[in-house]
Design a protein around this motif. Sequence first.
Motif, PDB file in Angstrom:
ATOM      1  N   ALA A 214       0.834  -1.204   0.000  1.00 35.28           N
ATOM      2  CA  ALA A 214       0.000   0.000   0.000  1.00 35.28           C
ATOM      3  C   ALA A 214       0.868   1.253   0.000  1.00 35.28           C
ATOM      4  O   ALA A 214       0.565   2.242  -0.695  1.00 35.28           O
ATOM      5  CB  ALA A 214      -0.933  -0.007   1.208  1.00 35.28           C
ATOM      6  N   TYR A 215       1.955   1.220   0.764  1.00 34.60           N
ATOM      7  CA  TYR A 215       2.879   2.358   0.803  1.00 34.60           C
ATOM      8  C   TYR A 215       3.513   2.589  -0.575  1.00 34.60           C
ATOM      9  O   TYR A 215       3.604   3.733  -1.057  1.00 34.60           O
ATOM     10  CB  TYR A 215       3.946   2.101   1.856  1.00 34.60           C
ATOM     11  N   LEU A 216       3.936   1.496  -1.212  1.00 37.29           N
ATOM     12  CA  LEU A 216       4.551   1.634  -2.536  1.00 37.29           C
ATOM     13  C   LEU A 216       3.543   2.161  -3.552  1.00 37.29           C
ATOM     14  O   LEU A 216       3.887   2.964  -4.435  1.00 37.29           O
ATOM     15  CB  LEU A 216       5.108   0.287  -2.984  1.00 37.29           C
ATOM     16  N   ALA A 217       2.281   1.721  -3.421  1.00 42.97           N
ATOM     17  CA  ALA A 217       1.242   2.225  -4.332  1.00 42.97           C
ATOM     18  C   ALA A 217       0.989   3.706  -4.087  1.00 42.97           C
ATOM     19  O   ALA A 217       0.763   4.476  -5.033  1.00 42.97           O
ATOM     20  CB  ALA A 217      -0.038   1.420  -4.143  1.00 42.97           C
ATOM     21  N   ALA A 218       1.036   4.132  -2.827  1.00 45.54           N
ATOM     22  CA  ALA A 218       0.823   5.549  -2.514  1.00 45.54           C
ATOM     23  C   ALA A 218       1.942   6.401  -3.109  1.00 45.54           C
ATOM     24  O   ALA A 218       1.695   7.522  -3.591  1.00 45.54           O
ATOM     25  CB  ALA A 218       0.741   5.733  -1.008  1.00 45.54           C
ATOM     26  N   ARG A 219       3.171   5.894  -3.075  1.00 47.21           N
ATOM     27  CA  ARG A 219       4.289   6.645  -3.651  1.00 47.21           C
ATOM     28  C   ARG A 219       4.102   6.841  -5.152  1.00 47.21           C
ATOM     29  O   ARG A 219       4.575   7.835  -5.716  1.00 47.21           O
ATOM     30  CB  ARG A 219       5.597   5.919  -3.378  1.00 47.21           C
ATOM     31  N   ARG A 220       3.442   5.875  -5.788  1.00 49.87           N
ATOM     32  CA  ARG A 220       3.201   5.982  -7.233  1.00 49.87           C
ATOM     33  C   ARG A 220       1.859   6.636  -7.538  1.00 49.87           C
ATOM     34  O   ARG A 220       1.433   6.675  -8.690  1.00 49.87           O
ATOM     35  CB  ARG A 220       3.271   4.584  -7.871  1.00 49.87           C
ATOM     36  N   ARG A 221       1.185   7.088  -6.491  1.00 47.10           N
ATOM     37  CA  ARG A 221      -0.106   7.782  -6.617  1.00 47.10           C
ATOM     38  C   ARG A 221      -1.132   6.906  -7.321  1.00 47.10           C
ATOM     39  O   ARG A 221      -1.900   7.377  -8.167  1.00 47.10           O
ATOM     40  CB  ARG A 221       0.071   9.113  -7.339  1.00 47.10           C
ATOM     41  N   LYS A 222      -1.160   5.655  -6.944  1.00 43.29           N
ATOM     42  CA  LYS A 222      -2.136   4.711  -7.472  1.00 43.29           C
ATOM     43  C   LYS A 222      -3.161   4.417  -6.378  1.00 43.29           C
ATOM     44  O   LYS A 222      -3.048   3.458  -5.612  1.00 43.29           O
ATOM     45  CB  LYS A 222      -1.453   3.415  -7.943  1.00 43.29           C
ATOM     46  N   GLY A 223      -4.160   5.298  -6.308  1.00 49.15           N
ATOM     47  CA  GLY A 223      -5.128   5.206  -5.224  1.00 49.15           C
ATOM     48  C   GLY A 223      -5.883   3.893  -5.202  1.00 49.15           C
ATOM     49  O   GLY A 223      -6.208   3.373  -4.129  1.00 49.15           O
ATOM     50  N   GLY A 224      -6.180   3.349  -6.373  1.00 48.60           N
ATOM     51  CA  GLY A 224      -6.896   2.075  -6.416  1.00 48.60           C
ATOM     52  C   GLY A 224      -6.123   0.948  -5.771  1.00 48.60           C
ATOM     53  O   GLY A 224      -6.681   0.127  -5.020  1.00 48.60           O
ATOM     54  N   TRP A 225      -4.814   0.888  -6.028  1.00 51.46           N
ATOM     55  CA  TRP A 225      -3.991  -0.176  -5.447  1.00 51.46           C
ATOM     56  C   TRP A 225      -3.695   0.093  -3.973  1.00 51.46           C
ATOM     57  O   TRP A 225      -3.483  -0.854  -3.203  1.00 51.46           O
ATOM     58  CB  TRP A 225      -2.697  -0.332  -6.242  1.00 51.46           C
ATOM     59  N   VAL A 226      -3.704   1.370  -3.564  1.00 53.36           N
ATOM     60  CA  VAL A 226      -3.617   1.663  -2.130  1.00 53.36           C
ATOM     61  C   VAL A 226      -4.829   1.064  -1.419  1.00 53.36           C
ATOM     62  O   VAL A 226      -4.704   0.364  -0.406  1.00 53.36           O
ATOM     63  CB  VAL A 226      -3.551   3.184  -1.880  1.00 53.36           C
ATOM     64  N   ALA A 227      -6.021   1.346  -1.961  1.00 49.03           N
ATOM     65  CA  ALA A 227      -7.249   0.820  -1.348  1.00 49.03           C
ATOM     66  C   ALA A 227      -7.262  -0.716  -1.372  1.00 49.03           C
ATOM     67  O   ALA A 227      -7.675  -1.358  -0.404  1.00 49.03           O
ATOM     68  CB  ALA A 227      -8.472   1.380  -2.078  1.00 49.03           C
ATOM     69  N   TRP A 228      -6.810  -1.290  -2.485  1.00 48.39           N
ATOM     70  CA  TRP A 228      -6.784  -2.759  -2.606  1.00 48.39           C
ATOM     71  C   TRP A 228      -5.928  -3.374  -1.499  1.00 48.39           C
ATOM     72  O   TRP A 228      -6.350  -4.310  -0.817  1.00 48.39           O
ATOM     73  CB  TRP A 228      -6.256  -3.145  -3.980  1.00 48.39           C
ATOM     74  N   ASN A 229      -4.732  -2.848  -1.317  1.00 48.20           N
ATOM     75  CA  ASN A 229      -3.814  -3.436  -0.342  1.00 48.20           C
ATOM     76  C   ASN A 229      -4.228  -3.141   1.094  1.00 48.20           C
ATOM     77  O   ASN A 229      -4.032  -3.984   1.975  1.00 48.20           O
ATOM     78  CB  ASN A 229      -2.388  -2.946  -0.605  1.00 48.20           C
ATOM     79  N   LEU A 230      -4.793  -1.980   1.335  1.00 44.81           N
ATOM     80  CA  LEU A 230      -5.294  -1.708   2.681  1.00 44.81           C
ATOM     81  C   LEU A 230      -6.481  -2.626   2.998  1.00 44.81           C
ATOM     82  O   LEU A 230      -6.610  -3.123   4.131  1.00 44.81           O
ATOM     83  CB  LEU A 230      -5.700  -0.249   2.817  1.00 44.81           C
TER      84      LEU A 230
END
Length: 344
Positions: free
Chosen positions: A57-73
């Motif tokens: 989720a942290y790595l997705a946030a760094r890439r500004r990929k909100g969908g993958w942040v939500a997926w991993n959280l």
Amino acid sequence: MPHSASLAHLRFWSLLFAALALAWGVSARRWSETWWWLALLDQVPALLLLPAPLLLAYLAARRRKGGWVAWNLGAALAFAVFQAGAALPRAERLPDGAPLTLLTLNTDFASAPPAALAALVARERADIVTLQEGLDRERQARPYEAALRSAFPGWTVLRHDELLTLIRLPLLDSRTVTFPQTPHSVLLARIRAAGQEVTVVNAHLPTIGVWPNASDRALGRTLPQRVAHQLDARREFPGVVARLLGQGGGPLLLAGDLNAPPRGELHRDLNALGLRDAFAQAGRGFGLTHHARAPYARSDYVWLRGAQAEDVQTLSDLLSDHRALVVRLRLPPAAEGSPGETLP
């Protein structure tokens, strides 16, 4: 590394973790007491793997990929609840009834000092105490039992082998129940509380170990044979509990070190019998009980029938290699003319 390749890796690992977690969870709930390799896998503390989806989720946030942040959280939350056994806050309405407090502790080969244990019990105002591993490392039981009797004046102290149950309420009867095929037993006590008969079952199931003991070496057991042998008692346990449940309809409290994670086939079978995990009812967080100094797993439980958990806590006092689990519960009002009211 190109941005597109980095994103592809993030997607791959995010989907892979979710798929493996789902497969592990479903398999463990169906076959963790059946397949020896799955029983071993299920001993891995799920909490140790929880950082993986959080890192993704942290790595997705760094890439500004909100969908993958939500997926991993979301994957992390599901993994924490269904695999690591986290209990979410609940606002259940508690039934009317009498309060009762139970404390359970694995004493680590009678290493929990009786005086310190008595002070802890007095502080928590416990009515019932169930202890496991009440034998010292030379398998002597009487010295520890005598020290407990001295530290708990006025209490009834029951013992069978390594199991000790201490009660400050009226005792109606007690006995041991031996498993049909394996040399394991539970210690059963029937007490009178709030005008009714309450059954207390003290249990300790074997752990699943990788390394052979002296008996394994003498018999030449392979790893699959060793695990199957260790699982025998756990496979019999639900049947033993089912027979106890069939002997009366009053409240039943099952407490002890079950050496099983808060998921899996054993957990499912106890739920199917109508028992409820007290920590799942009224606990908060992960309820870790082992190892006491740096807990990473929950192996100590209180299961309830005919009672409602009001508050469940693991205590930070260092009395053994386990943390004590204390459950404050409520018994339902005794039915008028119930057998428990006529007993002396």
